[in-house]
Enzyme design. Structure first.
Site, short mmCIF file in Angstrom:
data_model
loop_
_atom_site.label_atom_id
_atom_site.label_comp_id
_atom_site.label_asym_id
_atom_site.label_seq_id
_atom_site.Cartn_x
_atom_site.Cartn_y
_atom_site.Cartn_z
N GLY A 112 29.93 36.07 24.22
CA GLY A 112 30.11 35.94 25.68
C GLY A 112 31.32 36.76 26.10
O GLY A 112 32.08 36.37 26.99
N TYR A 141 27.72 20.87 34.40
CA TYR A 141 28.73 21.63 33.66
C TYR A 141 29.73 20.67 33.01
O TYR A 141 30.02 20.78 31.81
CB TYR A 141 29.44 22.55 34.66
N ILE A 164 25.04 38.70 25.80
CA ILE A 164 23.58 38.70 25.92
C ILE A 164 23.05 40.07 26.37
O ILE A 164 21.91 40.42 26.12
CB ILE A 164 23.12 37.59 26.91
#
Ligand code: NAD
Length: 368
Positions: free
Chosen positions: A46, A192, A73
């Protein structure tokens, strides 16, 4: 005359001793750097996001360019494609190794670890608070499964250390809002926050049960000028600077008096690396450490910006993110981080504001 001669001699002896000390320290630091570079190979997952872009640069300065593998990604770092956000020499791909890697692809992560003899992983891939509310299932999957994949690989002793960031979103309406303690009621009501709290419990579990060396920080809202924020509730504190620099009016999605804990990116990066580099026995908390940062409201940051850009205007139109912010602490108590690994904050609101404005002014000149 004699006294003057003796004094001058002492002065030159002092200078000589100081120079020798300086040279010895430089050699020690150089040897430490070489030793670090020889020992550690780091994978950042990431890496193209707000934190990763800056963390990779900082890690490469310590461990060497080729020893820090950036991954995300995307097949290429998105910053390379979008010229409006190119930040010269600071994109993670241009400086050193970059690979396409899905944080949910456990087999590929295993291969990358084996092939590159990875010793440490920084897992930053996640969906942030506001974005997560728009895609609950995916957010839960990404935020929890990516962590449990890496914890399982760490349990097999494939890596030595893991960093995984949590967030102030782990707290909820029932948590004490002012100077929120390290240990307190935690009832998050966002996907989250729930995923981060679950992650914290997993980290502690894997440490206690399998001795996995996992380390974590509950980041406050992060403010930086190098990249755009990734869809969190504290994004306003970055966007406001961009509007101010462009001499545009800013419409805040939070009320003027919503105080939230924030931190400047250089402090967050330093905290992350300091926690990862401290001796194992200093890390007493294996869920996640509170870090206070600095608490301020949209009105306070706007006032500070006005000191540099007097015609700056702000208006307030709260949206769904106000409800998220209402459930978060206004300020945090981080004395455990201070005692355990010597954490000290450097940037207050005044310093953040002047540094953001200085750097963004230069960035907009470079990219326009
Ligand atoms: P960001 O959204 O800017 O970056 C996340 C990165 O993860 C992006 O580059 C994205 O492309 C990548 N990613 C998404 N799905 C992926 C996948 N399946 N595999 C690999 N990569 C994938 O987020 P950030 O601000 O850099 O946050 C990094 C970490 O810090 C996250 O865990 C976040 O929860 C935490 N955190 C951030 C803040 C903040 O204010 N930025 C505050 C608290 C905690």
């Amino acid at each position: 005359m004699k006294t003057l001669f003796i004094l001058q001699r002492y002065k030159s002896v002092d200078f000589f001793a100081l120079a020798i000390k300086h040279i010895i320290w430089s050699i020690i630091l150089y040897l430490c750097k070489i030793e670090n570079q020889l020992k550690e190979v780091i994978l950042v997952i990431g890496a193209s996001g707000q934190v990763g872009s800056e963390l990779v640069t900082a890690l490469r300065k310590i461990y060497g360019e080729t020893n820090v593998i950036a991954s995300d990604i995307h097949s290429v770092n998105p910053k390379v494609r979008d010229h409006s956000t190119i930040i010269h020499s600071e994109n993670v791909e241009a400086e050193g190794p970059y690979i396409e890697l899905n944080a949910l692809d456990k087999n590929k992560i295993y291969d990358v670890i084996k092939k590159n003899k990875i010793t440490q992983i920084y897992l930053l891939a996640a969906m942030l608070s506001a974005k997560s509310e728009e895609n609950v299932e995916l957010a839960w999957r990404l935020n929890t499964l990516s962590l449990s994949n890496i914890l399982q690989l760490a349990e097999q002793k494939l890596i030595k250390k893991l960093f995984w960031p949590s967030s102030i979103a782990v707290f909820g309406h029932t948590t004490p809002k002012i100077l929120t303690p390290q240990y307190t009621i935690m009832e998050p009501n966002t996907v989250y926050g729930i995923s981060k709290l679950a992650g914290e419990r997993w980290c502690e579990y894997y440490n206690k049960k399998y001795n996995v060396d996992v380390r974590s920080i509950r980041y406050p809202g992060l403010i930086g000028w190098r990249t755009d924020p990734g869809g969190g509730t504290t994004d306003y504190a970055v966007k406001i600077f961009h509007k101010a620099i462009l001499h545009e009016k800013y419409e805040s999605f939070l009320n003027e008096d919503t105080a939230l804990p924030m931190m400047y990116m250089p402090d967050a990066i330093r905290a992350t690396i300091e926690l990862m580099e401290t001796q194992q026995e200093n890390v007493k908390i294996r869920s996640s450490y509170n870090l206070a940062g600095i608490s301020f409201t949209p009105k306070q940051i706007a006032t500070e910006i006005s000191k540099h850009i007097p015609n700056f205007e702000i208006s307030y139109k709260p949206d769904f993110r106000q409800e998220i912010a209402n459930s978060w602490p206004s300020s945090i108590d981080d004395k455990n981080a201070q005692y355990d690994w010597g954490w000290r904050l450097e940037y207050n609101l005044e310093k953040i504001t002047s540094d953001m404005i200085k750097n963004l002014e230069e960035r907009y000149i470079v990219t326009t």
